[in-house]
Design a protein around this motif. Structure first.
Motif, PDB file in Angstrom:
ATOM      1  N   THR A  23      -3.775  -9.385  -3.972  1.00  0.00           N
ATOM      2  CA  THR A  23      -3.400  -9.187  -5.369  1.00  0.00           C
ATOM      3  C   THR A  23      -3.930  -7.868  -5.919  1.00  0.00           C
ATOM      4  O   THR A  23      -3.369  -7.313  -6.867  1.00  0.00           O
ATOM      5  N   ILE A  24      -4.998  -7.336  -5.330  1.00  0.00           N
ATOM      6  CA  ILE A  24      -5.577  -6.075  -5.807  1.00  0.00           C
ATOM      7  C   ILE A  24      -4.536  -4.965  -5.820  1.00  0.00           C
ATOM      8  O   ILE A  24      -4.311  -4.309  -6.852  1.00  0.00           O
ATOM      9  N   PHE A  25      -3.857  -4.735  -4.691  1.00  0.00           N
ATOM     10  CA  PHE A  25      -2.852  -3.680  -4.636  1.00  0.00           C
ATOM     11  C   PHE A  25      -1.592  -4.058  -5.408  1.00  0.00           C
ATOM     12  O   PHE A  25      -0.889  -3.189  -5.920  1.00  0.00           O
TER      13      PHE A  25
ATOM     14  N   ILE B 170       0.845  -1.207   0.000  1.00  0.00           N
ATOM     15  CA  ILE B 170       0.000   0.000   0.000  1.00  0.00           C
ATOM     16  C   ILE B 170       0.874   1.249   0.000  1.00  0.00           C
ATOM     17  O   ILE B 170       0.623   2.211  -0.737  1.00  0.00           O
ATOM     18  N   VAL B 171       1.927   1.233   0.820  1.00  0.00           N
ATOM     19  CA  VAL B 171       2.862   2.360   0.875  1.00  0.00           C
ATOM     20  C   VAL B 171       3.578   2.513  -0.464  1.00  0.00           C
ATOM     21  O   VAL B 171       3.720   3.626  -0.991  1.00  0.00           O
ATOM     22  N   ILE B 172       4.028   1.390  -1.019  1.00  0.00           N
ATOM     23  CA  ILE B 172       4.731   1.420  -2.298  1.00  0.00           C
ATOM     24  C   ILE B 172       3.840   1.997  -3.392  1.00  0.00           C
ATOM     25  O   ILE B 172       4.279   2.817  -4.214  1.00  0.00           O
ATOM     26  N   PHE B 173       2.577   1.601  -3.394  1.00  0.00           N
ATOM     27  CA  PHE B 173       1.630   2.101  -4.386  1.00  0.00           C
ATOM     28  C   PHE B 173       1.518   3.624  -4.327  1.00  0.00           C
ATOM     29  O   PHE B 173       1.656   4.324  -5.335  1.00  0.00           O
TER      30      PHE B 173
ATOM     31  N   ALA C 140      10.557  -4.398  -4.167  1.00  0.00           N
ATOM     32  CA  ALA C 140       9.196  -4.401  -3.619  1.00  0.00           C
ATOM     33  C   ALA C 140       8.816  -5.766  -3.078  1.00  0.00           C
ATOM     34  O   ALA C 140       8.180  -5.871  -2.012  1.00  0.00           O
ATOM     35  N   ILE C 141       9.197  -6.818  -3.773  1.00  0.00           N
ATOM     36  CA  ILE C 141       8.869  -8.174  -3.332  1.00  0.00           C
ATOM     37  C   ILE C 141       9.592  -8.512  -2.032  1.00  0.00           C
ATOM     38  O   ILE C 141       9.021  -9.133  -1.133  1.00  0.00           O
TER      39      ILE C 141
ATOM     40  N   VAL D 296       2.664 -11.951  -6.232  1.00  0.00           N
ATOM     41  CA  VAL D 296       3.733 -11.939  -5.233  1.00  0.00           C
ATOM     42  C   VAL D 296       3.961 -10.524  -4.716  1.00  0.00           C
ATOM     43  O   VAL D 296       4.182 -10.308  -3.517  1.00  0.00           O
ATOM     44  N   LEU D 297       3.900  -9.555  -5.616  1.00  0.00           N
ATOM     45  CA  LEU D 297       4.083  -8.155  -5.239  1.00  0.00           C
ATOM     46  C   LEU D 297       3.022  -7.722  -4.234  1.00  0.00           C
ATOM     47  O   LEU D 297       3.289  -6.958  -3.301  1.00  0.00           O
ATOM     48  N   GLY D 298       1.812  -8.262  -4.395  1.00  0.00           N
ATOM     49  CA  GLY D 298       0.725  -7.924  -3.482  1.00  0.00           C
ATOM     50  C   GLY D 298       0.896  -8.503  -2.097  1.00  0.00           C
ATOM     51  O   GLY D 298       0.295  -8.017  -1.140  1.00  0.00           O
ATOM     52  N   GLY D 299       1.699  -9.552  -1.968  1.00  0.00           N
ATOM     53  CA  GLY D 299       1.947 -10.107  -0.638  1.00  0.00           C
ATOM     54  C   GLY D 299       1.561 -11.559  -0.467  1.00  0.00           C
ATOM     55  O   GLY D 299       1.431 -12.029   0.665  1.00  0.00           O
ATOM     56  N   THR D 300       1.369 -12.285  -1.561  1.00  0.00           N
ATOM     57  CA  THR D 300       1.114 -13.725  -1.464  1.00  0.00           C
ATOM     58  C   THR D 300       2.431 -14.455  -1.709  1.00  0.00           C
ATOM     59  O   THR D 300       2.942 -14.429  -2.828  1.00  0.00           O
ATOM     60  N   PRO D 301       3.007 -15.078  -0.698  1.00  0.00           N
ATOM     61  CA  PRO D 301       4.309 -15.729  -0.870  1.00  0.00           C
ATOM     62  C   PRO D 301       4.199 -17.004  -1.700  1.00  0.00           C
ATOM     63  O   PRO D 301       3.161 -17.675  -1.701  1.00  0.00           O
TER      64      PRO D 301
END
Length: 321
Positions: free
Chosen positions: A272-274, A23-26, A307-308, A256-261
């Motif tokens: 995945t949305i963000f 969210i911060v990166i976005f 980011a990842i 992965v970027l969204g936070g799903t490892p």
């Protein structure tokens, strides 16, 4: 009392940001590009392009993001889109609008096949789905005669409803909501997270791991099939006969970027949305810059790696989010 409530809200907000650094990166990249290229980046055309790319990434990533929760990597989504598109083109003169149902049917068959073979033979899903993708690509080339084939029967899917907002976004939102509900508020989702976190522990807890792993692939195939109904028209009512690496890789990067490892156990469609939004903002921002295309590709690669890594660090200690 008011100060305590404000402090609680602040701490909750900080916690959310720590668990979701994307969210911060976005917002950081959105502000940077808005400042550097105000007219171009904030133009109606560019914002529409960001939304359009977001839709493409989300629709491709929706099914695989469910499978990634159990720690597996499903690459079949591009094959379903390609092969399904050619079959739709072939059947449209006979079945008319009903030919579009080929996509969810092919998704269901593909997901069932992958789940059955994987649970019975223990073949790694990555190898299995990559082989299936290549097979579907070959069939697409054969059936198409080597040329992209377009059909204009499904223009209503992308027909304008509200000015400046891609119509496909309105088709996409219900699918996203349903996927999130399935993963966050049903027994199926709970079991899939448990399997991804600790497969042996899930077995000891009485979960039928083989059954739910197979179900994950079936669900992924169905979501991919439903998504490609929208994607087919969104991307021009035809499919390419050559496999594009970006089409295969970018949705996985968004997940992965969204936070799903890749190891599973957390994340999912809501993350995945963000990831998709951020990836779209970065690529659109760099595309309107004066940088050389090869430099842009290098820059995107470096930014995504950073980011990842940040996303992975933010998820440490978080079980299911």
């Amino acid at each position: 009392m008011i100060n305590l409530k404000k402090k609680s809200v602040y701490l909750d907000f900080v916690k959310v940001l720590k668990q979701n650094p994307i969210i911060v990166i976005f917002f950081v990249f959105f502000v940077i590009f808005s400042f550097l290229y105000t007219r171009k980046f904030l133009s109606t055309m560019n914002l529409q392009a960001i939304l359009g790319q977001f839709v493409t990434l989300m629709l491709f990533a929706l099914g695989p993001s469910i499978v990634m929760v159990i720690g597996e990597l499903d690459l079949s989504y591009v094959g379903i889109w390609m092969l399904g598109g050619i079959i739709v083109w072939m059947l449209t003169p006979v079945l008319g609008l009903f030919s579009i149902l080929v996509f969810p049917l092919l998704g269901l068959v593909t997901g069932t096949f992958i789940g059955f073979v994987h649970t019975k033979t223990k073949i790694p899903v990555f190898i299995l789905t990559l082989s299936l993708l290549v097979t579907y690509w070959g069939l697409t080339s054969q059936l198409s005669g080597g040329y992209p084939r377009a059909t204009e029967k499904f223009g209503f899917i992308t027909a304008d409803i509200i000015p400046y907002i891609p119509t496909v976004l309105f088709w996409t939102i219900p699918l996203i909501i349903f996927a999130i509900y399935l993963m966050k508020f049903t027994k199926i989702g709970t079991y899939l997270y448990a399997i991804g976190s600790n497969e042996e522990g899930a077995k000891l807890a009485g979960i039928n791991v083989k059954k739910y792993k197979m179900l994950a692939f079936v669900i992924s195939g169905i979501f991919t099939g439903l998504s490609t109904i929208i994607l087919f028209q969104h991307l021009g009512g035809s499919v390419p006969v050559e496999l594009n690496l970006d089409t295969m890789v970018n949705p996985l990067v968004a997940i992965v970027l969204g936070g799903t490892p890749l190891t599973g156990g957390s994340g999912g469609p809501h993350k995945t949305i963000f990831g998709a939004l951020t990836f779209s903002v970065i690529t659109r921002g760099l595309n309107i810059s004066a940088l050389h295309p090869t430099t842009i590709q290098l820059f995107i690669g470096i930014l995504l790696i950073i980011a990842i890594v940040i996303s992975a660090r933010g998820m440490k200690g978080v079980e299911v989010t």
